[in-house]
Design a protein around this motif. Structure first.
Motif, short mmCIF file in Angstrom:
data_model
loop_
_atom_site.label_atom_id
_atom_site.label_comp_id
_atom_site.label_asym_id
_atom_site.label_seq_id
_atom_site.Cartn_x
_atom_site.Cartn_y
_atom_site.Cartn_z
N ALA A 34 29.08 55.44 52.16
CA ALA A 34 29.48 55.77 50.78
C ALA A 34 28.99 54.76 49.76
O ALA A 34 28.67 55.12 48.64
CB ALA A 34 30.99 55.92 50.69
N GLY A 35 28.93 53.50 50.12
CA GLY A 35 28.41 52.47 49.22
C GLY A 35 29.03 52.50 47.85
O GLY A 35 30.21 52.22 47.67
N VAL A 36 28.23 52.85 46.85
CA VAL A 36 28.65 52.81 45.46
C VAL A 36 29.81 53.78 45.19
O VAL A 36 30.72 53.45 44.43
CB VAL A 36 27.44 53.13 44.55
N GLU A 37 29.80 54.94 45.80
CA GLU A 37 30.88 55.91 45.57
C GLU A 37 32.23 55.35 46.00
O GLU A 37 33.23 55.53 45.32
CB GLU A 37 30.60 57.23 46.30
N HIS A 38 32.25 54.65 47.13
CA HIS A 38 33.49 54.03 47.60
C HIS A 38 33.96 52.99 46.60
O HIS A 38 35.14 52.93 46.24
CB HIS A 38 33.25 53.43 48.98
N LEU A 39 33.04 52.16 46.13
CA LEU A 39 33.39 51.12 45.16
C LEU A 39 33.86 51.70 43.84
O LEU A 39 34.81 51.20 43.23
CB LEU A 39 32.21 50.18 44.95
N LYS A 40 33.22 52.77 43.38
CA LYS A 40 33.63 53.43 42.14
C LYS A 40 35.04 54.00 42.28
O LYS A 40 35.87 53.89 41.37
CB LYS A 40 32.66 54.56 41.76
N ALA A 41 35.30 54.63 43.42
CA ALA A 41 36.62 55.20 43.67
C ALA A 41 37.68 54.11 43.73
O ALA A 41 38.76 54.24 43.14
CB ALA A 41 36.62 56.02 44.96
N LEU A 42 37.37 53.02 44.41
CA LEU A 42 38.31 51.91 44.52
C LEU A 42 38.58 51.29 43.14
O LEU A 42 39.73 50.98 42.81
CB LEU A 42 37.77 50.87 45.49
N ALA A 43 37.56 51.16 42.33
CA ALA A 43 37.72 50.62 40.97
C ALA A 43 38.58 51.56 40.12
O ALA A 43 39.46 51.10 39.37
CB ALA A 43 36.36 50.40 40.32
N LEU A 44 38.35 52.85 40.23
CA LEU A 44 39.12 53.83 39.48
C LEU A 44 40.60 53.77 39.88
O LEU A 44 41.49 53.73 39.02
CB LEU A 44 38.56 55.24 39.73
N VAL A 45 40.86 53.75 41.16
CA VAL A 45 42.24 53.69 41.65
C VAL A 45 42.88 52.38 41.21
O VAL A 45 44.03 52.37 40.74
CB VAL A 45 42.28 53.85 43.19
N SER A 46 42.16 51.29 41.32
CA SER A 46 42.69 49.99 40.92
C SER A 46 43.04 49.96 39.44
O SER A 46 44.12 49.50 39.06
CB SER A 46 41.66 48.91 41.24
#
Length: 155
Positions: free
Chosen positions: A108-120
């Motif tokens: 997932a790379g960037v998608e995982h990080l984007k999702a984690l940032a959004l949730v955070s």
């Protein structure tokens, strides 16, 4: 990215039975199996492996457990509101009652990080957390989470 793209309404629950981080990981895994079709054992193993790198309790009663799964084809979220806070080895040593779990593909790379940032970002909002703590109805919790982000300005 919108929270509604990674979080299904049925993957939002109020839980009263979780008494430990380990039990919570099993609850998350059971829900991930039920709503996203993941193998529950794989989910528990992945969450435990990730947690061994460092606790995902971010403070203020919030935990963001996340892991990568070989069989995942997109980022998937689960939100749990705990009736009884549990110890999560959080950075502020406070018990956790709001849990947003993310499961992502290995690649997932960037998608995982984007999702984690959004949730955070969403979970750092004190007003949103207050509303989540004041409600136990899963449909209301889902609405609070998904509408909160859609009205936030993106920097």
């Amino acid at each position: 990215m919108q929270l509604s793209a990674i979080l299904r309404p049925e993957a939002v629950k109020t839980i009263s039975a979780s008494t430990s981080k380990k039990r919570l990981f099993h609850d998350i895994a059971d829900l991930a199996q039920q709503f996203y079709g993941f193998d529950a054992t794989d989910v528990v193993d992945a969450l435990v492996d990730r947690e061994s790198l460092g606790p995902t309790g971010v403070g203020q009663g919030i935990a963001l457990p996340h892991a990568r799964l070989e069989k995942a084809d997109k980022v998937c979220g689960l939100f749990l509101r705990l009736d009884k806070p549990i110890d999560f080895d959080s950075v502020d040593r406070q018990p956790v009652d709001l849990v947003f779990a993310l499961l992502a593909p290995d690649a997932a790379g960037v998608e995982h990080l984007k999702a984690l940032a959004l949730v955070s970002r969403t979970m750092r909002d004190k007003d949103i957390c207050a509303k989540l703590r004041a409600n136990s109805d899963p449909a209301t919790l889902y609405t609070i989470l998904t509408e909160a982000h859609s009205t936030q300005k993106v920097a």
